[in-house]
Design a protein around this motif. Structure first.
Motif: not given
Length: 455
Positions: A167-171, A266-272, A307-313, A323-332
């Motif tokens: 996601v950071l690469k996109l920004l 006007g900021l993109f939100l990233m929720a870890d 973009a919100s992130f979660h992990s199995a770690s 190394r299992g995880g996911y991101v859900e994007v909203v209003n992208m």
């Protein structure tokens, strides 16, 4: 033939061929990357361990790793259900064994049928196995009280870290004063500073309030944003909740204030949110940014990018190595989301065993399943132990002279304040040979160090 000989003679006279890749010619962004979680102190710990194995006498007999949330390395036992299903997926011949409960066999067969060639060894599509993305969507919907989640907005990843960097690469864009700025909390998880350095983005620090148990103050967000606009173009705001390494849990009121701030500026939100299962303090409760955003209604729910992130770690699972995880994007933006899928396709796919593990995390045994009772017992035991250790860590630190520690509300870490005696500071100033002196000198009389709650 004579020409070849002459060329060889010329090379010999000129000496050894210069290396193409040196510190002077390599990517300067990589040189700026620092990752303290595995930095010089960890290297020194490895040296001490090696010396102990060689029989060197020390005033201690072992080195305890408290620098990283690696639960199983610290002795936490794996959840039986997870490992049974994984064993069946890795070696399907075991499906005929009477040693495995029937629900674990059904789960393994379901996962294998969704894999290419019914094997965990096959690539999946770049965004992750469709079945597992659907299970993740159902998990998010249950977690958030019925608010819908779309599998097409979910991307599986190599842990949460890989998705955060994507996601950071996109920004990241622009040059000079137009370079992308990203607001990150201080104290922070060093992934963010390292990734921003690698991507040549601008790190914009906002400071958590230690005197209020590491609370996030919107006034501080605005200060950081206003000062940053003189040197970059702030485009994103990162929030870690529960906090790493500070262990705070954000209130719903705070999350609403953060969302309003991001929307207005006007900021993109990233929720870890990888520690969402780790909440210990009485009165604290995890609220997902997605849930709060949707419940705030328009215009926030329909326009604020998240973009919100979660992990199995982490959580109660602690399955870091898969190394299992996911991101859900909203209003992208739809076209940007396609570019995100393209970017992920460069790495082919996340580890398929990690995807399988994540599927079990988001869809654990049901009450009617044979594995349910043992699963619940093991899960609650882990969470109870973590809660007890969080309390113990706070108490022990606060009994020690020169150390002060806030309550650990959640996550897996404490962040104590250590008062360094002036003689220690002077000693560090006088010693140029150690890699640790600079931190002590810069700190003056105080320094703060993250400490894992997991020993």
């Amino acid at each position: 033939m004579a020409s070849v000989v002459n060329d060889q003679s010329l090379a010999a006279r000129n000496g050894p061929k210069r290396k193409v890749l040196t510190l002077d010619t390599m990517n300067p962004c990589v040189l700026r990357v620092e990752y303290a979680v595995r930095g010089p102190i960890v290297q020194r710990a490895l040296e001490l361990e090696q010396e102990l194995r060689q029989g060197v006498k020390k005033p201690f007999t072992e080195v305890i790793r408290a620098n990283i949330g690696d639960a199983h390395a610290m002795g936490q036992r794996p959840i039986t259900f997870f490992r049974q299903v994984l064993a069946l997926c890795v070696h399907p011949n075991l499906l005929s064994s009477p040693d495995f409960p029937e629900d674990t066999k059904r789960r393994a067969e379901r996962i294998l049928q969704a894999c290419g060639g019914q094997s965990l060894g096959a690539y999946s599509i770049s965004s992750g196995i469709q079945l597992i993305r659907e299970d993740v969507a159902q998990y998010i919907q249950r977690r958030d009280g019925g608010i819908p989640a779309d599998p097409n907005n979910i991307f599986l990843s190599t842990g949460a870290s890989d998705a955060i960097v994507t996601v950071l690469k996109l920004l990241v864009a622009g040059e000079g004063h137009k370079r992308t700025g990203v607001l990150i909390p201080i104290p922070q998880y060093p992934l963010y500073s390292a990734a921003l350095a690698e991507l040549d983005a601008v790190q914009v620090d906002y400071y958590l309030d230690e005197e209020r148990a590491w609370a996030l103050d919107p006034v501080e967000l605005r200060r950081a944003l206003c000062q940053a606009r003189d040197r970059c173009c702030p485009r994103a705001l990162c929030v870690i909740n529960p906090g790493n390494p500070t262990g705070q849990v954000q209130t719903r009121e705070c999350i609403e204030a953060v969302i309003r701030f991001a929307f207005e500026e006007g900021l993109f939100l990233m929720a870890d949110e990888v520690y969402q299962d780790n909440v210990y303090a009485e009165g604290s409760q995890f609220h997902s940014f997605k849930k709060v955003l949707m419940e705030m209604g328009p215009p926030y729910a329909t326009q604020q990018e998240l973009a919100s992130f979660h992990s199995a770690s982490k959580g109660y699972m602690g399955e870091c190595g898969f190394r299992g995880g996911y991101v859900e994007v909203v209003n992208m933006d739809t076209e940007v989301q396609r570019q995100m899928g393209k970017l992920m396709s460069v790495r082919l796919c996340p580890p398929v065993p990690g995807q399988a593990l994540l599927d079990m995390v988001v869809s654990p045994p049901m009450p009617s399943d044979p594995s349910f009772k043992q699963f619940q017992t093991e899960k609650q035991e882990v969470l109870a132990q973590l809660a007890a250790k969080a309390k113990l860590t706070e108490q022990v630190f606060n009994k020690a002279p020169g150390i002060r520690c806030n309550p650990v509300q959640g996550a897996m870490y404490s962040f104590p304040r250590v008062e360094l005696p002036q003689r220690a500071v002077q000693c560090a100033q006088d010693d140029d040979s150690t890699p640790y002196g600079e931190a002590a000198v810069a700190a003056g009389k105080t320094e703060e160090f993250p400490c894992q709650v997991h020993p």
